[in-house]
Structures are given as C-alpha cells and as structure tokens.
Motif scaffolding. Structure first.
Motif, short mmCIF file in Angstrom:
data_model
loop_
_atom_site.label_atom_id
_atom_site.label_comp_id
_atom_site.label_asym_id
_atom_site.label_seq_id
_atom_site.Cartn_x
_atom_site.Cartn_y
_atom_site.Cartn_z
N VAL A 205 0.84 -1.20 0.00
CA VAL A 205 0.00 0.00 0.00
C VAL A 205 0.88 1.25 0.00
CG1 VAL A 205 -1.73 1.33 1.28
CG2 VAL A 205 -1.86 -1.18 1.21
N CYS A 206 0.56 2.20 -0.87
CA CYS A 206 1.26 3.49 -0.89
C CYS A 206 0.40 4.50 -0.13
CB CYS A 206 1.47 3.95 -2.33
SG CYS A 206 2.13 5.63 -2.48
N LEU A 207 0.91 5.03 0.95
CA LEU A 207 0.12 5.92 1.80
C LEU A 207 -0.26 7.20 1.08
CD1 LEU A 207 2.13 5.40 5.11
CD2 LEU A 207 -0.07 4.39 4.49
N LEU A 208 0.63 7.69 0.22
CA LEU A 208 0.31 8.92 -0.52
C LEU A 208 -0.81 8.69 -1.51
CD1 LEU A 208 0.94 11.88 -1.19
CD2 LEU A 208 2.62 11.05 -2.86
N ARG A 209 -0.73 7.60 -2.27
CA ARG A 209 -1.77 7.33 -3.27
C ARG A 209 -3.08 6.91 -2.60
NH1 ARG A 209 -0.64 7.21 -8.43
NH2 ARG A 209 -2.06 5.51 -8.94
N LEU A 210 -3.00 6.28 -1.45
CA LEU A 210 -4.21 5.95 -0.69
C LEU A 210 -4.91 7.24 -0.27
CD1 LEU A 210 -6.05 3.97 0.87
CD2 LEU A 210 -4.39 4.04 2.74
N GLU A 211 -4.14 8.17 0.22
CA GLU A 211 -4.67 9.46 0.64
C GLU A 211 -5.30 10.21 -0.53
OE1 GLU A 211 -1.97 13.05 1.62
OE2 GLU A 211 -2.32 12.08 3.57
N ARG A 212 -4.60 10.21 -1.65
CA ARG A 212 -5.10 10.93 -2.82
C ARG A 212 -6.36 10.28 -3.38
NH1 ARG A 212 -1.84 11.46 -8.54
NH2 ARG A 212 -3.70 11.05 -9.76
N THR A 213 -6.40 8.94 -3.42
CA THR A 213 -7.58 8.23 -3.93
C THR A 213 -8.80 8.52 -3.07
OG1 THR A 213 -6.20 6.47 -4.86
CG2 THR A 213 -8.52 5.96 -4.49
N GLU A 214 -8.60 8.60 -1.76
CA GLU A 214 -9.70 8.91 -0.85
C GLU A 214 -10.20 10.33 -1.09
OE1 GLU A 214 -10.69 8.20 3.85
OE2 GLU A 214 -8.72 8.97 3.32
N GLU A 215 -9.28 11.27 -1.33
CA GLU A 215 -9.66 12.66 -1.57
C GLU A 215 -10.41 12.82 -2.89
OE1 GLU A 215 -5.99 14.74 -1.44
OE2 GLU A 215 -5.83 14.71 0.76
N GLU A 216 -9.96 12.12 -3.92
CA GLU A 216 -10.58 12.26 -5.24
C GLU A 216 -11.97 11.67 -5.27
OE1 GLU A 216 -8.17 10.49 -8.23
OE2 GLU A 216 -6.39 11.62 -7.68
N GLY A 217 -12.13 10.48 -4.68
CA GLY A 217 -13.43 9.82 -4.70
C GLY A 217 -13.78 9.21 -6.03
N MET A 218 -12.82 9.14 -6.96
CA MET A 218 -13.06 8.55 -8.28
C MET A 218 -12.68 7.08 -8.21
SD MET A 218 -14.18 11.05 -10.16
CE MET A 218 -13.90 10.57 -11.86
N LEU A 219 -13.67 6.24 -7.88
CA LEU A 219 -13.40 4.83 -7.62
C LEU A 219 -13.97 3.95 -8.74
CD1 LEU A 219 -14.11 4.81 -3.79
CD2 LEU A 219 -11.93 5.10 -4.98
N PRO A 220 -13.35 2.79 -8.98
CA PRO A 220 -13.70 2.00 -10.17
C PRO A 220 -15.00 1.21 -10.08
CG PRO A 220 -11.94 0.93 -8.92
CD PRO A 220 -12.16 2.27 -8.29
N GLN A 221 -15.44 0.85 -8.87
CA GLN A 221 -16.63 0.01 -8.76
C GLN A 221 -17.55 0.53 -7.66
OE1 GLN A 221 -14.83 -3.87 -8.05
NE2 GLN A 221 -14.79 -4.35 -10.23
N ARG A 222 -18.78 0.03 -7.68
CA ARG A 222 -19.79 0.50 -6.74
C ARG A 222 -19.41 0.23 -5.30
NH1 ARG A 222 -25.76 -1.02 -8.39
NH2 ARG A 222 -25.06 0.29 -10.13
#
Length: 722
Positions: free
Chosen positions: A124-141
């Motif tokens: 797990v990359c903590l920076l990319r985890l943080e960024r993915t949570e902020e963006e909210g652009m997720l691949p599946q429901r």
C-alpha cells in the motif's frame, strides 16, 4: 531456542555439518514428526555446501518430493552466508518466508534475520491511498467499502503487504490506485510519507537480513540498477554469498521480458489522463490540459481503428516484418506521437511546480523516447515500401554478431554446453513485434538473448549460485538452459523424485491420429478421455496448449456432462481467477478443470481430488510466435537446427511441468494421459519419454481404466509386460 552448537562450529567442514543436520538422529528428525532422511535431499544439500565453499555454480534438477527448499536452506543457514533466494512467483515466496525458514530456525535453535521483498505494487502506498480517498473517483460501486478496509489495514499493518488483506481480491481494480509504481513514486526527498513508507521499510529490512526472499523480476531489477550505476550503489538487495534461483526454469522467459523494452497505447492514455488531473489541480494556468489530453485520446482511438483496419485484432502477437502493410500505420502513429509530445512538452514547461507532475514527466519522457525509436522503424518501412534502399543498421549488426559468435568446440561435459558454443549463438539482435489486447496495442523490442548481460551481472556479483527446479533439462541434457542463461561450466546434477511412480501412476498414450487441426483434435481428446474421466469419478485436469483448445474441450465436456446428468462440476479457465478455480476444484473433490499453459505449473492439488491429468498435445511453441520465430531464424543462420536446439527442449520442459501436476505426495495415485501420437511415431519421442516420470506405460484404454476400477488387480499385474 536451543542452538545446536556443533552444527555452527565453523572449524568443522560445512559438508560434515550439513550431513549431520539431515541425519536420522539429527535436529530435523527430532523436530519434525515423520521425518526420515532422503538420499536425494541430503546429496542436494551437500552439493549446495560445496558450491558455497568453492563459490561455484550448481544446476540442481530435483524431482517432486525431493525437498528442494530444505536442501538449499540448511547449508545456507549453517554457513552463515548472506543468501538471496529468488522465486518465480509469490506462492513459493510466502511458503519459504512464512513456513520453511521459521521451521528450520526452530529445528536448529537459531534466529536468522530473514525478509521477504516483493515488487512495490504489492505494498500500500500511503500517498496514493490518501489521494484516492480525496478524489473519490473509484472503479466500482463497492470500492468505497474496500477503500475503508485498505485504510484500516494500512493504519495497523507492519508491512503494508496487500497479501495480508484477503478481503480485497488480488485482482481488484482498486489496488493500482492505492499502490505505487516506479514511475509515480516521489522518492525520499519529495514524498511526505517517506518515513512511514512500506516499500522503504521492506527494502531496509532486506538490506539488513541474512536471508532475503524475492522474485526473479525484482532480483533482475536490483542487478540492473547496480550494474547501471557501475557498482556505485547497492541496489535493493544485500551483497550475497549465495544466490539461489528456485523455479529456475521460468527465469529465461522472465528475463527475456525484463531485458526488452516496450511502450503501449494504454501508457499514453494513462499518462495523458494523469497529466490532465495533476495539471488541473496543481498547474491550471500552465497549459490547456483538457485540450492536450483529448488530442492524445483521439489520436490513440484513430490509431487503434487504423490497426484494426489493417487486420490486427485482440489476441494477436505478430512480428512487425510479418504484418503486411504495417508501414501504412506510419501516418496515424506520427499523429499519436505528436499529440503525446504536446502532453510531454506541457509537463516540461511546468517542471518544478509540483512533485507528482515532475515524477510523471520522467515516466512520460521514457515512453516518448521509446516511441521516437519506433517512429524511425515506421520511416524505414515506409521508405522500403516506396522502393527506397533503407539501411537496417541494427539488423546488420545483429547478423554480424551471430556470424562472429560461431564456435567449433563441443561440450566438455555431457549435457552441459560451454558458454562459447551454443550460448553465444543466441547473442545479438532483437525482434520488433506488436501485441494486441483489450486495453490497446503494445509495441515490443525484445532481445534474442539475455545470456551475455546476465553472465556479466553474475560475474560482477560473485559468490555461489544455485539454479534449481524439477524441470531444467531435457532427458538429462542441460544445454538449453545453459544457453538461455549464459551459464558456463556449471556442476549439473539430477536427483529423481523419491515417489514410486511405477506403482503410483500410469502413463496412457491413446491411439489417436497425430494432432493437426486444433479444434478437431480437441474433440478427439475429450472423446478418448471421457471413459477415464468416468472411471476416475471426475477429479480431472484437462491441460491444453491453446485457448482455442480450452474453449473446444470445455464445449465438448458440457455436452458429455449434460448427457450424463451433470455428475461432475466443470471449471474452466476465465470463469474466475486462477487461485479461485483451484480452490473450487479442491473443495468439490470430483471436479473437472480445463485450463491452458498457466495451469501447467505452480498448481499443487494433493490427495484424491486430482487423479487424472489429460494433456492435449506436446507443447511446442507456435512457429509464428515473434520471439520464438526470430530466435529460430538466428539459429538457422548459424547452421543449427531450431527444432533440436530450441523447440524440443522447451516442449519437454513444459511437458514435464504438466505431468508433474499429477503425483504430489507419496500417497497420490493417478493416470497421466498424453494425446499426442508423435511420441510413438517420431524419432524424438524417445527423448520425450526419457524425460517423463517412470510411470507404468500402456496404450490400452482397458488397462488404464483398470487403474481406477480394479486397483488390486492392476497392482498385481504391474510387473507383467504391458
């Protein structure tokens, strides 16, 4: 833990201490219920000890059940050597680190600092985890739920290894968003989470450990990193006194891919998408990011349409020189390169404004340079098509190298080719080829050999080397593996499996026509195998040499099963991930599984669940496979036989892997059915048969059925001529 001091007394010869560890009254016997010395395992361990002492190179082919991991781990631990163990995949990595090494340390009463190191995409990359949570652009429901699980896991995990979080599937599309790559990692000076970084921690632990377990690709990456820096940096791994390649038969294929270069339309799309996001968020005034990214997307789409018009379709793997009219793609390729160049120039213009933009620029620059190289290929092909005289300097140099590599010396040892003979034939040159998948086109530039590079890297690294697998040779001949890897003057030894194949298994060669048409032959295979499937009560692997055969075999089995009232579950490659299919196969206990080459190895089903393995035909590489065809042409130019030097050894090694799925323990029983009459009809069939386990052999269907239906009578008749 109680330490066996006499085993660690460095004044005693290492071989003596290794033999004592495996003795009937030794520490392994005392610590392991049911342990008994196996001559093959002890001899293997002694050969490893000799390699450690002499800094030699050992090729160790050890049959299933020999106990390979203990055989190289015991001398490694007792010698006090720094050891790097490289495997082909994660399952063996995990077995070594989580089971074998702790078990041996407990038996020997010693704590050996050990580490497992995987590719960064496993952490797990903590920076990319943080960024993915902020963006909210997720691949599946349901990705929001999985993202919360990953976040909780990252907050408590000591390793960040995603294998420790089974609730999020390994192939979930969320993982690439929360793990890093070499291209997007910001590194020590720029990442705000560097001190807590799981990859950094794993690499630091590895550098401080006595035993480090990695995979082949990561090991090659570390060597290449060190080699590129002229030895001025340490790479990712400690300097090893002993390097062990387990599952070494997979090294040539992995290394060939590693030493090659490529770019893909998917990368252009990915970089353009990333540039748009980062640019809009961190350098909005630096470029018209929307316009640039959309221009790249349109150019990619137009290029893919042009490729489809030319006849390139999903699943294709074709050498450039075999694609008629390939030069007509020069114009749409140029447009794509120009559009992507616009993205790269925008990243350059905004250099220094944002760390992630700067990291993306480095990645984009690498892809841009690779594309520029391919543009020159397109220019040359177009010029040739228009009647010009283009000079192919690279191809000319490759031919000169191949001619210069001629050597007349014959192997000094049976079954082992010296490096100045066959290995050098495979040096020089590369093949350019295109592969097509659902995600786009990939342009590959693959070397015909990595032998020279790997030999030089090994020379610079020093120490002892052990290459081991159940399948390294063709009927005891290691020449092909030596040629592939550039290994000169090794000690090459073979230890047969301790299993009693003659009593535990039956080899059945049905009387079928030689395979010509894949689909017709697949139908014949099912028809011939069905009586044995019924006699075995399901419990069958159908291992096919192509996806087309998988589809036809599955189709024919559906008909058979419907007619019989569906007595056995049918599992087919592609229905679910490989690991899930194997798990389902074990759970049912009477299932039929149909798979292609990825199921020929790395699959361990013990007990009654697997009793019949059916292989459709000898696994020869398709003659038009780009890298295989280019290597064959190089061998032919040298005056050699591509069939004898490449096709047959590779097919035998693969076949041995497939046959090895059947008997996995001393109590397993089963029938191995090979549906290829060429084994009986062709002169090379003798070499194929010599390479297979010593099963009882028959061409009688009734005899093979008797193995299942009347085991007692079959066993009593074992020593009667079949």
């Amino acid at each position: 833990m109680r330490r066996h001091s006499e085993l660690f007394d460095a004044s005693r010869p290492l071989a003596e201490r290794v033999a004592a560890a495996f003795a009937a009254d030794g520490p392994l016997a005392r610590a392991t219920p049911g342990f008994r010395p196996r001559p093959g395992q002890t001899d293997f361990a002694l050969a490893v000890a000799e390699a450690v002492v002499t800094h030699g190179t050992l090729l160790a082919e050890a049959g299933t059940g020999t106990g390979k991991s203990f055989a190289y781990l015991i001398p490694a631990i007792l010698s006090g050597s720094v050891v790097v163990i490289s495997t082909a995949g994660k399952p063996l990595q995990d077995q070594l680190f989580e089971k074998d090494i702790p078990a041996l340390c407990a038996a020997l009463g010693v704590n050996v600092p050990a580490a497992v190191l995987k590719g960064r995409a496993n952490y797990v990359c903590l920076l990319r985890l943080e960024r993915t949570e902020e963006e909210g652009m997720l691949p599946q429901r349901d990705s929001y739920r999985k993202l919360r699980e990953i976040k909780r896991f990252a907050s408590v995990s000591a390793t960040g290894d995603r294998a420790e979080l089974p609730t999020v599937p390994e192939d979930d599309p969320l993982w690439p968003l929360v793990t890093s790559t070499r291209e997007n990692c910001l590194g020590k000076d720029k990442c705000p989470h560097w001190q807590e970084c799981f990859v950094r921690a794993a690499r630091e632990k590895a550098m401080q450990s006595q035993i480090v377990v990695v995979n082949h690709h990561l090991y090659l990456s570390s060597l290449a990193l060190k080699n590129a820096a002229g030895g001025q940096i340490d790479g990712m791994l400690p300097q090893a006194n002993l390097t062990v390649f387990d599952e070494a038969h997979q090294l040539p294929a992995i290394a060939t891919d590693f030493f090659g270069t490529f770019f893909s339309t998917w990368q252009i799309d990915q970089i353009s998408t990333e540039a748009r996001y980062l640019g809009m968020n961190h350098a909005r005034d630096g470029a018209d990011w929307d316009k640039l990214s959309h221009a790249a997307f349109k150019a990619i789409a137009d290029f893919r349409i042009a490729a489809q018009t030319l006849g390139l379709k999903e699943g294709d793997r074709r050498a450039v020189k075999t694609i008629e009219g390939f030069h007509t793609l020069a114009e749409p390729f140029g447009v794509m390169l120009q559009a992507f160049g616009g993205v790269v120039r925008a990243l350059e213009a905004n250099k220094g404004r944002n760390d992630e933009l700067d990291a993306l620029l480095v990645y984009a620059g690498e892809v841009d340079r690779e594309m520029a190289g391919w543009e020159s290929i397109f220019r040359q092909l177009r010029k040739e098509a228009e009647g010009g005289e283009a000079e192919d300097a690279e191809a000319g140099a490759a031919v000169e190298k191949l001619e210069a590599s001629a050597a007349s010396e014959k192997p000094e040892k049976p079954g082992v080719a010296p490096i100045d003979d066959f290995a050098l034939r495979r040096q020089g040159g590369s093949v350019q080829w295109v592969s097509v998948s659902a995600s786009g086109l990939r342009f590959n530039n693959t070397p015909l050999s990595f032998a020279k590079e790997f030999s030089e890297m090994r020379g610079a690294e020093g120490g002892a080397w052990v290459f081991t697998s159940a399948t390294l040779s063709a009927a005891g001949d290691f020449s092909h593996f030596c040629a592939e890897t550039g290994i000169a003057d090794p000690k090459a030894l073979t230890w047969e499996s301790p299993f009693n194949y003659w009593e535990q298994g039956c080899f059945y060669l049905p009387k079928l026509p030689a395979p010509v048409n894949t689909l017709e032959h697949a139908s014949r295979v099912v028809e011939a195998a069905w009586p044995l499937v019924e006699a075995a009560g399901g419990r069958t692997f159908f291992l096919c040499t192509s996806l087309a055969a998988v589809a036809r075999v599955a189709e024919e089995l559906e008909v058979k099963l419907d007619y019989a009232g569906r007595p056995y579950p049918l599992l087919v490659q592609g229905q679910m991930p490989k690991a899930a299919l194997i798990s389902e196969f074990r759970r049912h206990g009477n299932a039929i599984l149909v798979g292609s080459m990825s199921f020929w190895e790395g699959v361990d089903v013990r007990g009654d669940a697997l009793s019949l393995v059916v292989i459709d035909k000898l696994p020869f590489s398709p003659p038009d496979e780009p890298v295989y065809a280019a290597r064959s042409e190089a061998i032919r130019r040298r005056g050699g036989s591509p069939f004898a030097l490449q096709a047959l050894p590779e097919a035998i090694i693969s076949l041995k892997q497939g046959a090895g799925r059947l008997i996995r323990s001393e109590t397993d029983r089963g029938v191995f059915m090979l549906c290829d009459a060429r084994v009986a009809e062709k002169s090379y069939g003798r070499k194929v048969m010599q390479s297979l386990p010593d099963f009882y052999r028959t061409r009688s269907l009734e005899k093979a059925r008797q193995f299942f239906l009347d085991p007692k009578a079959w066993h009593e008749a074992l020593y009667v001529k079949p």
